[in-house]
Design an enzyme around this catalytic site. Structure first.
Site, PDB file in Angstrom:
ATOM      1  N   HIS A 130       1.166  11.074  -1.455  1.00 47.91           N
ATOM      2  CA  HIS A 130       0.252  10.600  -0.423  1.00 47.91           C
ATOM      3  C   HIS A 130      -0.690  11.728  -0.029  1.00 47.91           C
ATOM      4  O   HIS A 130      -0.307  12.629   0.718  1.00 47.91           O
ATOM      5  CB  HIS A 130       1.040  10.106   0.791  1.00 47.91           C
ATOM      6  CG  HIS A 130       0.204   9.349   1.769  1.00 47.91           C
ATOM      7  ND1 HIS A 130       0.708   8.795   2.916  1.00 47.91           N
ATOM      8  CD2 HIS A 130      -1.107   9.025   1.769  1.00 47.91           C
ATOM      9  CE1 HIS A 130      -0.251   8.177   3.580  1.00 47.91           C
ATOM     10  NE2 HIS A 130      -1.369   8.316   2.905  1.00 47.91           N
TER      11      HIS A 130
ATOM     12  N   HIS B 163       0.843  -1.195   0.000  1.00 46.79           N
ATOM     13  CA  HIS B 163       0.000   0.000   0.000  1.00 46.79           C
ATOM     14  C   HIS B 163       0.881   1.248   0.000  1.00 46.79           C
ATOM     15  O   HIS B 163       1.856   1.333   0.746  1.00 46.79           O
ATOM     16  CB  HIS B 163      -0.896  -0.026   1.242  1.00 46.79           C
ATOM     17  CG  HIS B 163      -1.657   1.234   1.477  1.00 46.79           C
ATOM     18  ND1 HIS B 163      -1.558   1.969   2.643  1.00 46.79           N
ATOM     19  CD2 HIS B 163      -2.527   1.908   0.688  1.00 46.79           C
ATOM     20  CE1 HIS B 163      -2.339   3.020   2.576  1.00 46.79           C
ATOM     21  NE2 HIS B 163      -2.944   3.020   1.399  1.00 46.79           N
TER      22      HIS B 163
END
Length: 301
Positions: A93, A47
């Site tokens: 992110h 992830h």
């Protein structure tokens, strides 16, 4: 009239060119997986694979080691979130201010280099496209420039049922051993190898703070039945700091352990066709714990 010595090259060349291509003998580390369908293999996933740092104060990180190291540990699905940063597509992110993993084309070039050195591996790429960046003008050139376009698998029809995928051996033998999914705004009529994730994969919830990891279907589409989908379990434990939720590296050894992963997978089996385990187990901090052993166990080893 040609002599025998002159005729020999003419006789030999056609037979040499017709020699059968050698078949893969090991697929993703196991000979047994060569005859198993892509849809019936469990793959270890990373992830936010780009968001790696060994700095414990980098709170936006979800990994500690770089892409080649993740792949060497057994990761066979790389997940990443994209954002435009100026004129370039980056993996970031939430925001490129929070964590900037660099240009997508540079990331893909690193992946291609690893694939060139590991020719009997099937790899899945799962990317998000929250800003609906152009597939033809931005995404495809990144794949082309990195060289990964030469390796991508294009299904014969969409959506592909879980049971319809080719074997890993067939994918490796064909040279088409990279499967690319996008969570939103994919359009195979524009770029045929960027596949709509939720038409073929359903996911469990993400952002778990409950270490029992209860199973439920969180994201999917109605393109085909749930049983015909592959599925992915999001297996990262998070902690809340005020209103902020971050991944918890302190628990990663346990979360990424065999007992935790197998128990979570067992809870989801009933949703699948023929009671199959998840196709993908998506993890944070893949260098911690023993996720490779867990995935091997789910694959029957």
């Amino acid at each position: 009239m040609l002599g025998l010595s002159a005729l020999l090259p003419l006789l030999v060349v056609p037979f040499a060119s017709a020699a059968p291509k050698s078949r893969a003998t090991t697929c993703n580390g196991h000979a047994e997986l060569c005859d198993r369908s892509y849809g019936n293999v469990t793959f270890m996933g990373s992830h936010d694979s780009f968001a790696y740092s060994d700095d414990p104060l980098a709170l936006a990180r979800d990994q500690e080691v770089d892409i080649p190291s993740q792949l060497d540990l057994g990761v066979r699905l790389l997940q990443a979130q994209s954002h435009m940063n100026g004129d370039d597509l980056h993996f970031c992110h939430t925001s490129c201010i929070l964590f900037d993993g660099g240009k997508v084309v540079d990331y893909l070039t690193v992946v291609k280099t690893w694939l060139d050195s590991n020719t009997e591996e099937v790899l899945t790429l799962l990317f998000t496209n929250p800003e609906a960046v152009s597939l033809t003008d931005v995404w495809k050139p990144a794949f082309d420039d990195s060289g990964i376009s030469d390796l991508v698998y294009v299904p014969p029809n969409l959506p592909m049922k879980q049971s319809d995928w080719p074997t890993l051996g067939d994918m490796i033998d064909s040279g088409k051993r990279v499967v690319v999914f996008m969570d939103a705004d994919s359009d195979p009529s524009q770029v045929d190898f960027i596949l709509p994730e939720f038409d073929m994969i359903w996911e469990t919830p993400y952002g778990y703070t409950d270490d029992s990891f209860p199973c439920s279907i969180d994201r999917t589409s109605n393109a085909q039945s749930t049983a015909d989908h592959m599925y992915m379990i999001n297996h990262s434990l998070n902690l809340k700091i005020g209103d902020i939720t971050i991944s918890d590296p302190g628990e990663a050894d346990t979360t990424n352990g065999v007992d935790s992963i197998v128990a979570a997978a067992d809870k989801c089996v009933s949703y699948s066709e023929d009671n199959t385990y998840p196709s993908f187990v998506l993890l944070d901090f893949v260098n911690l714990g023993d996720a490779k052993a867990a995935v091997d166990k789910l694959n029957g080893f």
